[in-house]
Design an enzyme around this catalytic site. Structure first.
Site, mmCIF file in Angstrom:
data_model
loop_
_atom_site.group_PDB
_atom_site.id
_atom_site.type_symbol
_atom_site.label_atom_id
_atom_site.label_comp_id
_atom_site.label_asym_id
_atom_site.label_seq_id
_atom_site.Cartn_x
_atom_site.Cartn_y
_atom_site.Cartn_z
ATOM 1 N N TYR A 154 32.505 -11.852 18.670
ATOM 2 C CA TYR A 154 32.708 -10.400 18.581
ATOM 3 C C TYR A 154 33.529 -10.031 17.342
ATOM 4 O O TYR A 154 34.650 -10.527 17.161
ATOM 5 C CB TYR A 154 33.436 -9.945 19.843
ATOM 6 C CG TYR A 154 33.840 -8.493 19.874
ATOM 7 C CD1 TYR A 154 32.933 -7.504 20.236
ATOM 8 C CD2 TYR A 154 35.149 -8.109 19.574
ATOM 9 C CE1 TYR A 154 33.306 -6.165 20.280
ATOM 10 C CE2 TYR A 154 35.534 -6.781 19.619
ATOM 11 C CZ TYR A 154 34.608 -5.816 19.968
ATOM 12 O OH TYR A 154 34.989 -4.500 20.023
ATOM 13 N N ASN A 226 36.789 -17.247 16.142
ATOM 14 C CA ASN A 226 37.210 -15.901 16.506
ATOM 15 C C ASN A 226 38.012 -15.921 17.798
ATOM 16 O O ASN A 226 38.167 -14.902 18.454
ATOM 17 C CB ASN A 226 35.964 -15.015 16.680
ATOM 18 C CG ASN A 226 36.299 -13.543 16.820
ATOM 19 O OD1 ASN A 226 36.998 -12.983 15.998
ATOM 20 N ND2 ASN A 226 35.781 -12.906 17.868
ATOM 21 N N SER A 285 36.375 -15.531 20.651
ATOM 22 C CA SER A 285 35.438 -16.595 21.015
ATOM 23 C C SER A 285 35.340 -17.588 19.869
ATOM 24 O O SER A 285 35.827 -17.334 18.762
ATOM 25 C CB SER A 285 34.041 -16.014 21.294
ATOM 26 O OG SER A 285 34.065 -15.098 22.364
ATOM 27 N N SER A 323 37.050 -15.455 26.560
ATOM 28 C CA SER A 323 36.629 -16.152 25.344
ATOM 29 C C SER A 323 35.284 -16.839 25.555
ATOM 30 O O SER A 323 35.067 -17.511 26.560
ATOM 31 C CB SER A 323 37.680 -17.196 24.945
ATOM 32 O OG SER A 323 37.457 -17.679 23.642
ATOM 33 N N GLY A 324 34.381 -16.668 24.595
ATOM 34 C CA GLY A 324 33.090 -17.343 24.643
ATOM 35 C C GLY A 324 33.154 -18.605 23.806
ATOM 36 O O GLY A 324 32.931 -18.564 22.598
#
Length: 402
Positions: A154, A226, A285, A323-324
């Site tokens: 993101y 990120n 992420s 968080s991804g």
């Protein structure tokens, strides 16, 4: 389309980010990473791998959805290069699933990756996937339908993410210009609008060479970093770097523009002294791509794809709820005649030597993440928010302090 708009588009497509730095990497600052890197210390040390990136930086000031400011892009990784239509064995793992990586259900089912691997921002996954499909059709990939790998993080903290500025043209351009050799790091490609461990983040890469018997193999990692928008947990080489570095927190540069994160961060002119980042920050992420030329099979690559988790732990994160953290591993070993219609002769790496590959993965991932932060420069994005670069001299001083 107006002439001004055409010229602007051409500028963006050819843009090599002024924010990205090639001159200083984490090793140059004395960070004592383990292992032996390849010649470029990049994912492209794995023979055949190509990387292409398109960076979109345009506008400044208050956010106007559909117009900007824009701080985004797309990164393409081609496991066997642009001219190949041969799949690779692959495996994937998610440490925390607040994110997206398309094509993984089909990868899990058959253990093969067809086509490119693309990384962009969260709201551009669809258009980039469509571009990858069109590219595969044009290149003659053998299948009636395609499910390429496209991952995201993101960038809405810095960029007009709801303006959908990444287009099919940008994704195709990233694929077209993909090359072997040095990989740009920092504020570039899909990493343009990203934040990492409380500093400006983005794209980072590193590699390791490892030996099994008399055979030397190479493993490379590329990250789009990120995650961990707060810096307080950041550890490098066992030192609490996030708390020791003197650097301003995120701040807004213009009092005439309303802050888009409420009161999370101050206006820059309110800063009296350098201060640590507050704990209340979004999770972010990280996407991590691991490539190797060792002949690993899909079940072994799934095991490798879990190991970047340990690098994140070394650097201090707990993998937050939002968080991804999604990881992919593939092998470019000489199984180039893989067939789903006929018998294939396959070579398998010895399971009892996988720990060597695991170590190389952890070491290269750790360095790639720090490289992303070191390469990235300070960026001012939507509504004048300023995300500061990691202070290089400060990091060097901490590393030198025994």
């Amino acid at each position: 389309m107006t002439l001004l708009r055409i010229l602007s588009l051409l500028f963006i497509l050819s843009f090599t980010s002024a924010y990205a730095s090639d001159s200083v990497r984490a090793r140059d600052l004395g960070v004592p990473f383990g292992g032996t890197p390849g010649p470029l210390n990049a994912i492209t040390d794995v023979k055949g791998v190509e990387v292409g990136q398109v960076t979109l930086i345009e506008g400044e000031g208050a956010l106007e959805v559909g117009k900007g400011p824009v701080r985004t892009g797309v990164t393409a990784i081609l496991p066997r290069g642009k001219e190949s239509t041969s799949p690779v064995f692959g495996g994937w793992f998610t440490l925390n699933a607040s994110g997206e990586m398309t094509g993984t259900t089909w990868l899990e089912e058959r253990g093969l990756i067809d086509g490119p691997i693309m990384i962009t921002n969260t709201h551009s996954v669809g258009v980039v996937r469509d571009a990858a499909v069109a590219w595969m059709v044009d290149k003659g990939w053998a299948a009636d339908w395609h499910a390429p790998i496209v991952a995201e993080t993101y960038d809405g903290g810095l960029s007009d993410i709801n303006g959908f500025h990444v287009t099919k043209t940008h994704a195709l351009q990233a694929l077209k210009q993909a090359t072997s050799g040095q990989v740009k790091e920092g504020v570039v490609g899909g990493g343009t609008g990203m934040i990492c461990n409380g500093f400006k983040g983005g794209i980072g890469t590193a590699s390791r060479q490892y030996q099994v018997g008399k055979q030397t193999y190479t493993l490379g990692v590329l990250v789009q970093c990120n995650y961990n928008w707060t810096r307080n947990d950041l550890m490098i080489a066992g030192k609490p770097v996030g708390k020791l570095l003197e650097a301003d927190p995120f701040c807004f540069t213009d009092r005439n523009i309303e802050r888009h994160f409420g009161d999370y961060w101050p206006y820059c002119d309110d800063l009296k002294v350098a201060s640590t980042q507050p704990d209340y920050a979004r999770d972010g992420s990280i996407i991590i791509i691991v490539a190797t030329d060792a002949p690993l099979l899909p079940h072994q690559l799934r095991r490798v794809a879990k190991r970047p988790s340990l690098a994140l732990g070394r650097l201090g994160t707990v993998s937050h709820d939002g968080s991804g953290d999604i990881f992919l591993a593939f092998s470019t070993a000489a199984n180039t005649e893989l067939s789903e219609n006929e018998l294939s002769n396959i070579t398998m790496f010895p399971n009892n030597h996988l720990s060597t590959v695991f170590r190389a993965t952890v070491e290269a991932t750790e360095e790639a993440i720090v490289n992303a932060m070191v390469a990235a420069e300070t960026v001012i994005g939507i509504n004048g928010i300023k995300i500061v670069a990691m202070p290089k001299e400060g990091l060097k001083a901490i590393m030198e302090d025994n």
